[in-house]
Write a protein that holds these residues in place. Structure first.
Motif, PDB file in Angstrom:
ATOM      1  N   LEU A  59     -19.277   9.219   8.286  1.00 34.45           N
ATOM      2  CA  LEU A  59     -19.285  10.610   8.739  1.00 34.45           C
ATOM      3  C   LEU A  59     -20.630  11.275   8.461  1.00 34.45           C
ATOM      4  N   LEU A  60     -21.235  10.982   7.292  1.00 39.00           N
ATOM      5  CA  LEU A  60     -22.518  11.596   6.947  1.00 39.00           C
ATOM      6  C   LEU A  60     -23.659  11.046   7.790  1.00 39.00           C
ATOM      7  N   ASN A  61     -23.550   9.808   8.214  1.00 36.40           N
ATOM      8  CA  ASN A  61     -24.622   9.203   9.013  1.00 36.40           C
ATOM      9  C   ASN A  61     -24.559   9.603  10.480  1.00 36.40           C
ATOM     10  N   ASP A  62     -23.506  10.297  10.885  1.00 39.29           N
ATOM     11  CA  ASP A  62     -23.408  10.764  12.273  1.00 39.29           C
ATOM     12  C   ASP A  62     -24.352  11.962  12.442  1.00 39.29           C
ATOM     13  N   PRO A 112     -12.139   5.208  15.614  1.00 36.06           N
ATOM     14  CA  PRO A 112     -11.886   4.037  14.756  1.00 36.06           C
ATOM     15  C   PRO A 112     -13.126   3.484  14.072  1.00 36.06           C
ATOM     16  N   THR A 113     -14.334   3.858  14.518  1.00 38.44           N
ATOM     17  CA  THR A 113     -15.553   3.324  13.876  1.00 38.44           C
ATOM     18  C   THR A 113     -15.882   4.050  12.593  1.00 38.44           C
ATOM     19  N   LYS A 114     -15.322   5.240  12.383  1.00 35.27           N
ATOM     20  CA  LYS A 114     -15.615   6.020  11.174  1.00 35.27           C
ATOM     21  C   LYS A 114     -14.508   5.761  10.170  1.00 35.27           C
ATOM     22  N   ILE A 115     -14.803   4.863   9.240  1.00 35.54           N
ATOM     23  CA  ILE A 115     -13.793   4.455   8.263  1.00 35.54           C
ATOM     24  C   ILE A 115     -14.185   4.829   6.839  1.00 35.54           C
ATOM     25  N   SER A 116     -15.286   5.540   6.644  1.00 38.01           N
ATOM     26  CA  SER A 116     -15.695   5.948   5.308  1.00 38.01           C
ATOM     27  C   SER A 116     -16.447   7.265   5.413  1.00 38.01           C
ATOM     28  N   LEU A 117     -16.675   7.886   4.247  1.00 36.47           N
ATOM     29  CA  LEU A 117     -17.435   9.127   4.196  1.00 36.47           C
ATOM     30  C   LEU A 117     -18.879   8.892   4.600  1.00 36.47           C
ATOM     31  N   THR A 118     -19.413   7.723   4.289  1.00 31.92           N
ATOM     32  CA  THR A 118     -20.800   7.407   4.682  1.00 31.92           C
ATOM     33  C   THR A 118     -20.941   7.407   6.193  1.00 31.92           C
ATOM     34  N   PRO A 127      -8.733   5.854  11.163  1.00 34.61           N
ATOM     35  CA  PRO A 127      -8.059   5.738   9.855  1.00 34.61           C
ATOM     36  C   PRO A 127      -8.585   6.755   8.859  1.00 34.61           C
ATOM     37  N   CYS A 128      -8.099   7.990   8.927  1.00 33.45           N
ATOM     38  CA  CYS A 128      -8.620   9.054   8.071  1.00 33.45           C
ATOM     39  C   CYS A 128      -8.205   8.874   6.621  1.00 33.45           C
ATOM     40  N   GLU A 129      -7.223   7.987   6.326  1.00 27.83           N
ATOM     41  CA  GLU A 129      -6.818   7.827   4.932  1.00 27.83           C
ATOM     42  C   GLU A 129      -7.907   7.198   4.069  1.00 27.83           C
ATOM     43  N   TYR A 130      -8.965   6.648   4.701  1.00 26.33           N
ATOM     44  CA  TYR A 130     -10.045   6.033   3.925  1.00 26.33           C
ATOM     45  C   TYR A 130     -11.098   7.045   3.477  1.00 26.33           C
ATOM     46  N   TRP A 131     -11.168   8.214   4.106  1.00 21.64           N
ATOM     47  CA  TRP A 131     -12.215   9.165   3.736  1.00 21.64           C
ATOM     48  C   TRP A 131     -11.713  10.591   3.479  1.00 21.64           C
ATOM     49  N   LEU A 132     -10.543  10.974   4.055  1.00 25.17           N
ATOM     50  CA  LEU A 132     -10.081  12.340   3.862  1.00 25.17           C
ATOM     51  C   LEU A 132      -9.672  12.626   2.412  1.00 25.17           C
ATOM     52  N   PRO A 133      -8.866  11.773   1.728  1.00 25.38           N
ATOM     53  CA  PRO A 133      -8.583  12.046   0.310  1.00 25.38           C
ATOM     54  C   PRO A 133      -9.841  12.066  -0.550  1.00 25.38           C
ATOM     55  N   GLN A 134     -10.849  11.251  -0.172  1.00 22.03           N
ATOM     56  CA  GLN A 134     -12.094  11.236  -0.940  1.00 22.03           C
ATOM     57  C   GLN A 134     -12.817  12.576  -0.823  1.00 22.03           C
ATOM     58  N   ILE A 135     -12.857  13.148   0.374  1.00 22.90           N
ATOM     59  CA  ILE A 135     -13.506  14.447   0.560  1.00 22.90           C
ATOM     60  C   ILE A 135     -12.776  15.529  -0.239  1.00 22.90           C
ATOM     61  N   ILE A 136     -11.433  15.516  -0.199  1.00 25.11           N
ATOM     62  CA  ILE A 136     -10.660  16.529  -0.925  1.00 25.11           C
ATOM     63  C   ILE A 136     -10.911  16.415  -2.426  1.00 25.11           C
ATOM     64  N   ALA A 137     -10.884  15.180  -2.956  1.00 26.38           N
ATOM     65  CA  ALA A 137     -11.089  14.988  -4.391  1.00 26.38           C
ATOM     66  C   ALA A 137     -12.506  15.367  -4.814  1.00 26.38           C
ATOM     67  N   MET A 138     -13.535  14.969  -4.013  1.00 31.99           N
ATOM     68  CA  MET A 138     -14.919  15.295  -4.370  1.00 31.99           C
ATOM     69  C   MET A 138     -15.161  16.798  -4.281  1.00 31.99           C
ATOM     70  N   ARG A 139     -14.537  17.471  -3.334  1.00 32.20           N
ATOM     71  CA  ARG A 139     -14.688  18.919  -3.264  1.00 32.20           C
ATOM     72  C   ARG A 139     -13.997  19.602  -4.435  1.00 32.20           C
TER      73      ARG A 139
END
Length: 637
Positions: free
Chosen positions: A462-465, A454-460, A496-508
């Motif tokens: 995930l990248l900072n891990d 639950p602490t990972k709510i954005s792509l940032t 809440p993967c809906e905050y970062w998963l669509p962003q990863i798909i679109a950016m890829r």
């Protein structure tokens, strides 16, 4: 009501005044008389006595001063008590039918539903008989309405409402045996006509028939023949006799031949007209088919020409792209050479400067800090990049992954084909270990392993891990676009993967993230889980293992090459999908995904996996229920 001494039945009403004097104290009221009194009142008279036809126990009575307003006489018929109409007809024929009534009856039932309303007469002593001696044709009538009746025990039928009779119709009242004997007799006589002795055979058929009608058939026999004509027409022997008799008449034979010729002409004309109409219809249809074939050939020629032009233009564009890529590579190589030469010159100048400083100042008061050395002269060898795996190594890796994860070879091939487009998700317990095994088998130590929470709510986030290695995997994927790098997204329903998963798909998809970055996820069945909305579910490719996974993991044999879309394999995939219940856009998407499977995999073996994915996408778009909803939407606890 039966009046004593008259033998008639009356329906009276409107009784104004009555006084009944019973002569005997023990006289019981007859049952039938009580029933009649509710419909008909008594009429005025001096002394009356109920006859025995009503009730044998009826006793005498006396009515004084009775008056009525209405009185109607009722019709009375007769029907045999035991239903023996044969005995009744025999008695009628002999004039000895006895009816227990002083007055005359208006109808006699001679057969079930058939009544005599005329043609009989009342004889002395209450007897009745037919006016005609024969029973061959007797006028009978039937009831056209359903009058209210009372049938007495001695056969009398009292009509409480007026009966409506049909028109009289002649009825043969003889017994079945008599009718059968008459039919047989006429058939025998007809057969005798065919073999008349003497010179009768040389006579004209018409004269012979007139001779038979005039001399051999009397009026009585004619009446008998008329009465059994219906029965005689049902016998098959008659159909064999009449053609032989009529066939002897030349005029009849001529008319028959003319009729046959006219029928042949008519049938021939109808067949010719029908053939002509059908021929015209088929000609018109053939002309239409020829027109359609010509149009199809013209369209095919146009398509072939366009295909040739498109192939030529494609080859030109490919040649242009190759030349541009070669020139770009030469430019990058020359630029790299220039930068390397400049760095080497700079290093040489720095060495010269350091040598000059060392000769000018022999003894320095303080130690001089070491100058950074270029990357080319750093201590230790540079680690070599992982090689690309061969087809045999990749096939061996897929076999090992199928055993370790519990998925089939077709499902593992689908993971390879779709990991750079959507996100394959392994479902069920121990799915996180399966996702990690797949990612490490593709990219080895360069694979990223991200545990969602639950602490990972954005792509940032995930990248900072730092422990996940996602940022490093992205950088290495940018450095080597020809190889496949992978990241395992473990337990995507734990946050809440809906905050970062669509962003990863679109950016890829648009190239902001490397296109060669493969994503593999897992979804467990226990612990605290977060439902995934429908807008995010369409990016997932759920795969549920059909068998239990085995301990161990697949060995990393080398990086997987980035597969390009082969148009020939796409056409083969379209042929495999032909006839499936897929719309145009869905079929194109499934065909492209199916074409990206490894080359050694038969498309017919993997097609069912992609058809299940198409049903999953259709269910998520339409909002329908699916068996995988328990892993993403219907999460309890």
């Amino acid at each position: 009501m039966a009046l004593g001494g008259t033998g008639s039945f009356w329906l009276v009403g409107g009784e104004k005044e009555q006084k009944l004097v019973v002569q005997k104290d023990d006289v019981s009221v007859p049952a039938f008389a009580g029933g009649i009194s509710t419909m008909a009142s008594r009429i005025r008279g001096s002394v009356f006595e109920l006859p025995k036809i009503v009730n044998d126990n009826a006793g005498p009575g006396k009515v004084d001063a009775v008056s009525f307003t209405t009185a109607a006489r009722l019709n009375v018929g007769y029907s045999p008590q035991d239903g023996d109409f044969g005995e009744l007809l025999s008695a009628l024929s002999e004039g000895s039918l006895h009816v227990p009534l002083d007055a005359s009856v208006s109808a006699i039932e001679v057969r079930s539903g058939h009544w005599l309303t005329s043609g009989f007469e009342a004889l002395p002593a209450g007897r009745y008989g037919l006016r005609q001696p024969s029973l061959r044709s007797v006028d009978t009538a039937a009831l056209e309405n359903r009058p209210e009746t009372i049938k007495l025990g001695n056969g009398l039928v009292v009509f409480l409402s007026p009966p409506k009779w049909s028109e009289p119709k002649g009825t043969d009242l003889r017994s079945e045996e008599e009718i059968r004997q008459s039919v047989e007799r006429w058939l025998s006589r007809s057969k005798e006509v065919l073999s008349l002795p003497g010179g009768a055979g040389s006579m004209e058929p018409a004269e012979l028939l007139r001779l038979l009608a005039d001399r051999a058939i009397s009026d009585e026999e004619k009446a008998d023949l008329a009465s059994i004509a219906g029965h005689l027409s049902k016998r098959s022997e008659l159909a064999d006799i009449l053609p032989v008799i009529l066939g002897r008449d030349p005029a009849f034979r001529g008319r028959l031949a003319a009729f046959e010729e006219s029928e042949r002409t008519r049938l021939r004309t109808e067949l010719e007209e029908r053939l002509l109409r059908e021929t015209e219809v088929e000609r018109a249809r053939l002309a239409a088919l020829r027109t359609e074939v010509a149009d199809a050939e013209a369209k095919l020629a146009t398509f072939s020409h366009r295909e040739a032009l498109l192939r030529s233009e494609t080859e030109k564009h490919e040649e242009t792209l190759r030349s541009l890529l070669v020139s770009a590579a030469e430019g990058i190589r020359s630029e790299s050479s220039r930068e390397a030469a400049a760095i080497r010159d700079e290093v040489a100048r720095l060495r010269d400067d350091m040598a000059q400083i060392a000769t000018a100042v022999p003894a320095a008061a303080e130690p001089v800090a070491p100058v950074p050395v270029a990357a080319e002269q750093s201590e230790g060898p540079i680690p070599a990049a992982p090689p690309l795996a061969s087809d045999e190594q990749r096939q061996k890796t897929l076999d090992a992954l199928a055993v370790a994860t519990g998925l089939t070879l077709s499902e593992m091939a689908a993971v390879v084909a779709t990991a750079t487009d959507v996100v394959p998700v392994v479902l069920g317990p121990d799915s996180a270990a399966a996702a990690v095994d797949i990612a490490t088998a593709f990219a080895g130590n360069d694979a990223a392993v991200v545990f969602c929470d639950p602490t990972k709510i954005s792509l940032t986030d995930l990248l900072n891990d730092e422990h996940s290695g996602l940022r490093e995997a992205i950088d290495k994927a940018k450095e080597r676009p020809e190889a496949l790098f992978a990241a395992a997204l473990c337990s995507i329903t734990s946050g809440p993967c809906e905050y970062w998963l669509p962003q990863i798909i679109a950016m890829r998809r648009v190239g902001r993230l490397p296109r060669n970055l493969a994503l593999v996820a897992s979804a467990g069945v226990d612990g605290l889980r977060v439902p995934i909305p429908d807008s995010t579910l369409r990016h997932l490719f759920p795969l549920k293992p059909s068998k239990a996974p085995r301990p161990g993991s697949a060995k990393f044999e080398g990086l997987w090459p980035m597969t390009n879309l082969d148009q020939e394999r796409v056409r083969e995939a379209v042929d495999v999908l032909a006839g499936r219940e897929l719309e145009g856009a869905a079929m194109q998407a499934v065909a492209r995904a199916l074409a990206r499977t490894p080359s050694w995999m038969q498309l017919s073996d993997a097609v069912m996996v992609f058809l299940r994915q198409a049903k999953w996408l259709a269910a998520t778009v339409a909002g329908d229920e699916h068996e995988y909803d328990e892993y993403f939407i219907n999460i309890e606890g």
